[in-house]
Design an enzyme around this catalytic site. Structure first.
Site, PDB file in Angstrom:
ATOM      1  N   LYS A 110       0.836  -1.206   0.000  1.00  0.00           N
ATOM      2  CA  LYS A 110       0.000   0.000   0.000  1.00  0.00           C
ATOM      3  C   LYS A 110       0.875   1.262   0.000  1.00  0.00           C
ATOM      4  O   LYS A 110       0.614   2.224  -0.715  1.00  0.00           O
ATOM      5  CB  LYS A 110      -0.937  -0.011   1.220  1.00  0.00           C
ATOM      6  CG  LYS A 110      -2.066  -1.038   1.079  1.00  0.00           C
ATOM      7  CD  LYS A 110      -2.800  -1.308   2.392  1.00  0.00           C
ATOM      8  CE  LYS A 110      -3.794  -2.459   2.203  1.00  0.00           C
ATOM      9  NZ  LYS A 110      -4.439  -2.881   3.459  1.00  0.00           N
ATOM     10  N   GLN A 151      -4.162  -1.613   9.877  1.00  0.00           N
ATOM     11  CA  GLN A 151      -4.147  -2.923   9.225  1.00  0.00           C
ATOM     12  C   GLN A 151      -4.746  -3.984  10.149  1.00  0.00           C
ATOM     13  O   GLN A 151      -4.330  -4.120  11.297  1.00  0.00           O
ATOM     14  CB  GLN A 151      -2.703  -3.298   8.830  1.00  0.00           C
ATOM     15  CG  GLN A 151      -2.596  -4.581   8.028  1.00  0.00           C
ATOM     16  CD  GLN A 151      -3.286  -4.486   6.663  1.00  0.00           C
ATOM     17  OE1 GLN A 151      -3.151  -3.502   5.948  1.00  0.00           O
ATOM     18  NE2 GLN A 151      -4.052  -5.513   6.317  1.00  0.00           N
ATOM     19  N   ASP A 210     -10.639   3.185   4.803  1.00  0.00           N
ATOM     20  CA  ASP A 210     -10.949   1.755   4.686  1.00  0.00           C
ATOM     21  C   ASP A 210     -12.459   1.516   4.790  1.00  0.00           C
ATOM     22  O   ASP A 210     -12.936   0.422   4.495  1.00  0.00           O
ATOM     23  CB  ASP A 210     -10.238   0.965   5.793  1.00  0.00           C
ATOM     24  CG  ASP A 210      -9.112   0.096   5.261  1.00  0.00           C
ATOM     25  OD1 ASP A 210      -9.042  -0.088   4.027  1.00  0.00           O
ATOM     26  OD2 ASP A 210      -8.317  -0.398   6.080  1.00  0.00           O
TER      27      ASP A 210
END
Ligand code: NDP
Length: 293
Positions: A54, A98, A121
């Site tokens: 990412k 994450q 997200d």
């Protein structure tokens, strides 16, 4: 019938190239670039690899990334304090924690701490809640389902009125995917491990989204001829013919399915590349909102 292959790798590359141009134009206009903060807790190798790809993708587009690597021993209060600092930092437009977090940390509490405006997200409970309500669009949609939707739209699939079956009901893929399809006026059935006669359910679908994590579970003869198949699964199986001794397959038996489906995503090269492209897109959207653009 031989299915059209929906080339996620090419579509994601095009989106990234367009975003790179947009980031350059935004820098010209505002003197700033979008920023993404990544928070990695512990040393899970898969999580480390995801975060590193990412951040690499950010660098390619001219998006600044701020990496925060914390030990698995970090306390809940310290992790939430880090997220609050990032909320307050104007150079940060997106915050990505994450998942999964190491045991002992309260994932929902951490996700709830992320500012709604920086929840690129799309996992903040309020954004998820809004996605599941009628007429209340969330600020961000989770990246993998958004990638699947983008693939369907790019392939010119008529979603409105279609019968869609989503196999899998996880918080990160199945549930938001079902909401997204319903919000686009599909009639959605969500299947899971307790579903009775799964092949019969899948056979009714014009659109099938497989997010199960079981190699090649959905067979060609489960599909309605002409159905559109989006395969989210990423499974590594043994293959002695490969130098590495293994290869990646999806949740759908691709060679069988392509003989029946109207269109299908391959694995690899289908949904996978779209997830990061959507994260970058959400980060640029967040930057534009923050600057009133
Ligand atoms: P989860 O394990 O969280 O969820 C799997 C879902 O599949 C569950 O809802 C489960 O049902 C259901 N399921 C399991 N076995 C069966 C079965 N025999 N019949 C019907 N349903 C079943 O997985 P994720 O959603 O996180 O991921 C799914 C797949 O997608 C994985 O292969 C993962 O690697 C991949 N993935 C790919 C991404 C990408 O970028 N391309 C991103 C995220 C995931 P139940 O709820 O009843 O347990």
């Amino acid at each position: 019938m031989t299915a059209t292959i929906i080339d996620g790798k090419a579509i994601a590359a095009r989106i990234r190239a367009d975003l790179a141009l947009e980031v350059a134009a935004l820098r010209e206009k505002t003197g700033r670039v979008p920023g993404l903060a990544t928070v990695l807790v512990g040393e899970n190798p898969a999580s480390q690899a995801y975060v590193s790809s990412k951040r690499k993708a950010c660098a390619e587009l001219g998006i600044e990334s701020f990496g925060h690597e914390m030990p698995a021993s970090i306390g809940q209060a310290d992790l939430e304090a880090l997220v609050r600092d990032l909320n307050a930092n104007p150079a940060v437009n997106g915050i990505l924690v994450q998942l999964p977090l190491p045991g002992g940390l309260d994932e929902e509490a951490v996700l709830s701490t992320i500012s709604l405006e920086k929840d690129v997200d799309g996992f903040h409970p309020i954004n998820i809640g809004r996605l599941n309500m009628k007429g209340r669009p969330p600020l961000f949609v989770p990246c993998t389902p958004l990638g699947c939707l983008t693939l369907l739209e790019d392939a010119g699939v008529h979603i409105s009125g279609a019968d869609a079956v989503v196999v899998g009901r996880s918080n990160i893929v199945g549930i938001p995917m079902a909401a997204l399809l319903r919000n686009h006026d599909a009639t959605v059935t969500v299947c899971h491990s307790r579903t009775r006669d799964l092949p019969a359910k899948v056979r009714q679908a014009d659109i099938v989204v497989a997010a199960i994590g079981r190699p090649e579970m959905i067979r060609g003869d489960w599909l309605k001829p002409g159905a559109v198949v989006i395969d989210v699964g990423i499974n590594r199986i043994a293959d002695a013919s490969k130098k590495s001794g293994s290869r990646l397959v999806g949740d759908v038996a691709f060679e069988e399915a392509r003989e029946v489906a109207g269109a299908i995503t391959p694995v690899p090269g289908g949904v996978g590349p779209m997830t990061i492209a959507m994260l970058l897109q959400n980060t640029v959207t967040s930057f534009k909102r923050a600057h009133g653009l």
